[in-house]
Write an enzyme that holds these catalytic residues in place. Structure first.
Site, mmCIF file in Angstrom:
data_model
loop_
_atom_site.group_PDB
_atom_site.id
_atom_site.type_symbol
_atom_site.label_atom_id
_atom_site.label_comp_id
_atom_site.label_asym_id
_atom_site.label_seq_id
_atom_site.Cartn_x
_atom_site.Cartn_y
_atom_site.Cartn_z
ATOM 1 N N CYS A 1 0.859 -0.919 -0.015
ATOM 2 C CA CYS A 1 -0.507 0.223 0.373
ATOM 3 C C CYS A 1 1.415 1.180 -0.569
ATOM 4 O O CYS A 1 2.232 1.160 0.313
ATOM 5 C CB CYS A 1 -0.547 0.221 1.271
ATOM 6 S SG CYS A 1 -1.797 1.507 1.439
ATOM 7 N N CYS B 1 -6.226 -3.529 4.157
ATOM 8 C CA CYS B 1 -6.738 -2.075 3.930
ATOM 9 C C CYS B 1 -7.255 -1.562 2.426
ATOM 10 O O CYS B 1 -8.229 -1.071 2.805
ATOM 11 C CB CYS B 1 -5.191 -1.470 3.914
ATOM 12 S SG CYS B 1 -5.222 0.256 3.389
ATOM 13 N N HIS C 1 4.702 6.642 3.042
ATOM 14 C CA HIS C 1 4.988 7.599 3.582
ATOM 15 C C HIS C 1 5.509 6.893 5.246
ATOM 16 O O HIS C 1 6.377 8.261 5.189
ATOM 17 C CB HIS C 1 3.406 7.856 3.874
ATOM 18 C CG HIS C 1 2.407 8.128 2.694
ATOM 19 N ND1 HIS C 1 2.703 8.727 1.548
ATOM 20 C CD2 HIS C 1 0.780 7.902 2.947
ATOM 21 C CE1 HIS C 1 1.258 9.133 1.137
ATOM 22 N NE2 HIS C 1 0.848 7.967 1.820
ATOM 23 N N SER D 1 1.098 3.532 2.191
ATOM 24 C CA SER D 1 1.111 4.230 3.298
ATOM 25 C C SER D 1 2.018 3.432 3.617
ATOM 26 O O SER D 1 3.230 4.697 4.799
ATOM 27 C CB SER D 1 -0.276 4.087 4.560
ATOM 28 O OG SER D 1 -1.461 4.139 3.175
ATOM 29 N N HIS E 1 1.311 -2.970 6.318
ATOM 30 C CA HIS E 1 -0.158 -3.148 7.393
ATOM 31 C C HIS E 1 -1.702 -3.839 6.181
ATOM 32 O O HIS E 1 -2.506 -3.386 6.615
ATOM 33 C CB HIS E 1 -0.367 -1.550 7.130
ATOM 34 C CG HIS E 1 -1.095 -0.524 6.563
ATOM 35 N ND1 HIS E 1 0.396 -0.283 5.578
ATOM 36 C CD2 HIS E 1 -2.294 -1.120 5.541
ATOM 37 C CE1 HIS E 1 -0.453 0.250 4.563
ATOM 38 N NE2 HIS E 1 -1.918 0.374 4.519
HETATM 39 N N1 LIG Z 1 -7.855 6.842 4.620
HETATM 40 C C1 LIG Z 1 -7.048 5.763 4.717
HETATM 41 O O1 LIG Z 1 -7.683 5.215 5.411
HETATM 42 C C2 LIG Z 1 -5.847 5.297 3.500
HETATM 43 C C3 LIG Z 1 -5.601 3.384 3.553
HETATM 44 C C4 LIG Z 1 -5.022 3.076 2.950
HETATM 45 C C5 LIG Z 1 -4.436 4.241 1.635
HETATM 46 N N2 LIG Z 1 -5.122 5.321 2.248
HETATM 47 C C6 LIG Z 1 -4.333 6.451 0.938
HETATM 48 O O2 LIG Z 1 -4.712 6.468 0.168
HETATM 49 C C7 LIG Z 1 -3.766 7.279 -0.683
HETATM 50 C C8 LIG Z 1 -3.536 6.181 -2.347
HETATM 51 O O3 LIG Z 1 -3.285 5.779 -1.779
HETATM 52 P P1 LIG Z 1 -2.615 3.971 -2.814
HETATM 53 O O4 LIG Z 1 -1.883 2.865 -2.709
HETATM 54 O O5 LIG Z 1 -3.743 3.524 -3.284
HETATM 55 O O6 LIG Z 1 -1.493 4.812 -3.899
HETATM 56 P P2 LIG Z 1 -1.318 4.281 -5.573
HETATM 57 O O7 LIG Z 1 0.008 4.708 -5.264
HETATM 58 O O8 LIG Z 1 -1.452 2.873 -5.750
HETATM 59 O O9 LIG Z 1 -2.566 4.940 -6.563
HETATM 60 C C9 LIG Z 1 -1.934 6.414 -5.663
HETATM 61 C C10 LIG Z 1 -2.605 7.299 -7.328
HETATM 62 O O10 LIG Z 1 -2.533 7.956 -8.034
HETATM 63 C C11 LIG Z 1 -2.122 9.696 -8.678
HETATM 64 N N3 LIG Z 1 -2.107 10.565 -8.679
HETATM 65 C C12 LIG Z 1 -0.939 10.847 -8.347
HETATM 66 N N4 LIG Z 1 -0.474 12.368 -8.598
HETATM 67 C C13 LIG Z 1 -2.317 12.276 -8.569
HETATM 68 C C14 LIG Z 1 -2.974 13.141 -9.024
HETATM 69 N N5 LIG Z 1 -2.187 14.525 -8.833
HETATM 70 N N6 LIG Z 1 -4.343 13.931 -9.616
HETATM 71 C C15 LIG Z 1 -4.411 12.490 -10.260
HETATM 72 N N7 LIG Z 1 -3.928 11.085 -9.499
HETATM 73 C C16 LIG Z 1 -2.809 11.223 -8.876
HETATM 74 C C17 LIG Z 1 -1.245 7.756 -8.957
HETATM 75 O O11 LIG Z 1 -0.343 8.367 -10.664
HETATM 76 C C18 LIG Z 1 -1.809 6.306 -8.180
HETATM 77 O O12 LIG Z 1 -2.322 5.923 -9.642
HETATM 78 C C19 LIG Z 1 -1.989 7.605 -0.436
HETATM 79 O O13 LIG Z 1 -2.231 8.755 0.257
HETATM 80 C C20 LIG Z 1 -2.833 6.264 0.650
HETATM 81 O O14 LIG Z 1 -1.298 6.650 2.423
HETATM 82 C C21 LIG Z 1 -5.395 6.248 3.084
HETATM 83 ZN ZN LIG Z 2 -3.180 1.277 3.503
#
Ligand SMILES: NC(=O)c1ccc[n+]([C@@H]2O[C@H](COP(=O)([O-])OP(=O)(O)OC[C@H]3O[C@@H](n4cnc5c(N)ncnc54)[C@H](O)[C@@H]3O)[C@@H](O)[C@H]2O)c1
Ligand SMILES: [Zn+2]
Ligand SMILES: [Zn+2]
Length: 370
Positions: free
Chosen positions: A40, A168, A45, A42, A61
């Protein structure tokens, strides 16, 4: 016992896959042989320092595995049981758990230090140091010891290399659409970012009956995959989406906008709000750098059109209810898990997996342990 795990010793350093010393589970704890772990964003980060948890830390996680041993007092799990970990533990007793918000369980307060919930000490050690655990789990490892509050028992026939995604990404994305955004039949929904979380937000919006789903991602391969998950239109940026959504909705704009970019960006809030309809809702699921204090908002949007901004953690749901529920949807062919997994890795491939994420190659990479 000895096992192997991927440890982050310092911000910006590669994950170090090395031998760890693992203590037996104490009261209320469970030893799990890990089967698989999703990669993931996260955990990335942690690497960049945007998520400032105590280091050194074992990452991961989004995991699944098989119970090997239970500590004293764990009455509902036994060796051989298959489990998915919830990335937030759920005690069932705190104000959040007892009001149907297990995703906000008070036990989550222990996450910053990453030590065991029971007594604040570590079961994992390497190089004579105690190790923290990402989300109290540490799924980038062949074995781990976690609190029973993090375990969700699943049926034995669910493939563990797919079940891990429920820990997640699937619940977070799906719930961002279904619970946090409260997508209604006929809604126009924008999903910003089509990675592991965004793909599942699209799936959730589709199942909830969205009329149109506009997926925004700068990468063409992500936009193509978004269509496979149920997007009806795509755009390369928030700015490009503005004339598209205006045109599609005759200017009434999107009922829901769900933010799932790799790294949250405060300056993206104004253009996201610009895409939202009167009483439209912007859901902030992506994680922003911990120290970011500024967001770009025209507050006129909130007052005059009653636009809403809400956050969402772990899909704003109840992992003990939602993980089995979503596996049920997968069984009936209404939720795609196979399509989420672009590439698999071994534990030693963890750095390659994160490089592939940075290069935008994967919807989800998954480490599978033998
Ligand atoms: N709130 C929660 O409970 C929770 C849980 C898991 C992950 N997250 C967060 O969610 C986010 C996404 O995680 P993920 O695993 O899907 O990441 P990921 O890297 O798989 O996907 C992110 C996507 O965003 C795109 N992107 C980047 N900049 C962009 C922009 N300006 N406009 C549109 N798209 C853009 C990327 O090309 C990519 O396809 C992360 O910040 C992660 O930490 C939050
Ligand atoms: Zn996650
Ligand atoms: Zn609780």
């Amino acid at each position: 016992m000895k096992s192997r795990a991927a440890i982050l010793w310092g911000v910006g350093q590669d994950w170090s896959v090395e031998e760890i010393e693992l203590d037996p589970p104490k009261e209320g704890e469970v030893l799990v042989k890990m089967a698989a772990s999703g990669l993931c964003h996260s955990d990335e980060h942690l690497f960049t320092g945007d998520l400032p948890f105590a280091l050194p830390i074992i990452g991961g996680h989004e995991g699944s595995g098989v119970v090997q041993e239970v500590g004293e007092g764990v009455s509902w799990l036994k060796p051989g049981d298959h489990v998915v970990f919830g990335f937030i533990p759920s005690c069932g007793r705190c104000p959040s758990c007892s009001t149907g918000h297990q995703n906000l369980c008070d036990l989550g307060a222990a996450m910053g230090e990453g030590r065991q919930i029971t007594d604040g000490t570590a079961r994992h050690h390497a190089q004579d140091q105690d190790l923290g655990l990402m989300c109290l789990l540490g799924t980038f490892a062949h074995h781990t010891v976690v609190n029973e509050a993090s375990c969700i028992k699943i049926d034995d026939d669910v493939p563990l290399d797919r079940a891990c995604l429920l820990g997640c990404g699937v619940v977070t994305g799906w719930g961002s659409a279904v619970y946090a955004a409260e997508v209604q039949t006929g809604d126009t929904v924008v999903v910003v970012g089509s990675g592991g979380i965004g793909a599942n937000a699209i799936q959730g919006a589709k199942l909830a009956g969205a009329k149109r789903i506009i997926a925004i991602d700068p990468l063409e391969n992500k936009r193509e995959r978004a269509m496979d998950f149920g997007a009806t239109h795509t755009a390369a940026s928030l700015e490009d989406a503005l004339p598209l959504v205006t045109d599609l909705t005759w200017g009434t704009m999107a009922n829901k906008v769900i933010m799932t970019m790799g790294v949250g960006d405060g300056t993206a809030l104004a253009p996201a709000l610009a895409l939202a309809a009167k009483r439209g809702r912007v859901v902030i699921t992506n994680v922003h750098p911990a120290l970011e204090m500024q967001a770009n908002v025209n507050l006129f949007d909130l007052t005059l059109w009653e636009k809403q901004v809400v956050g969402s953690l772990f899909g704003s749901g109840n992992p003990r209810y939602d993980i089995p529920k979503l596996l049920g949807l997968w069984r009936e062919g209404q939720l795609d898990l196979d399509g989420l997994v672009t590439k698999t890795y071994t534990l030693d491939g963890v750095n390659e997996g994160y490089q592939d994420m940075r290069d935008g190659k994967n919807i989800r990479g998954v480490m599978v342990y033998s």
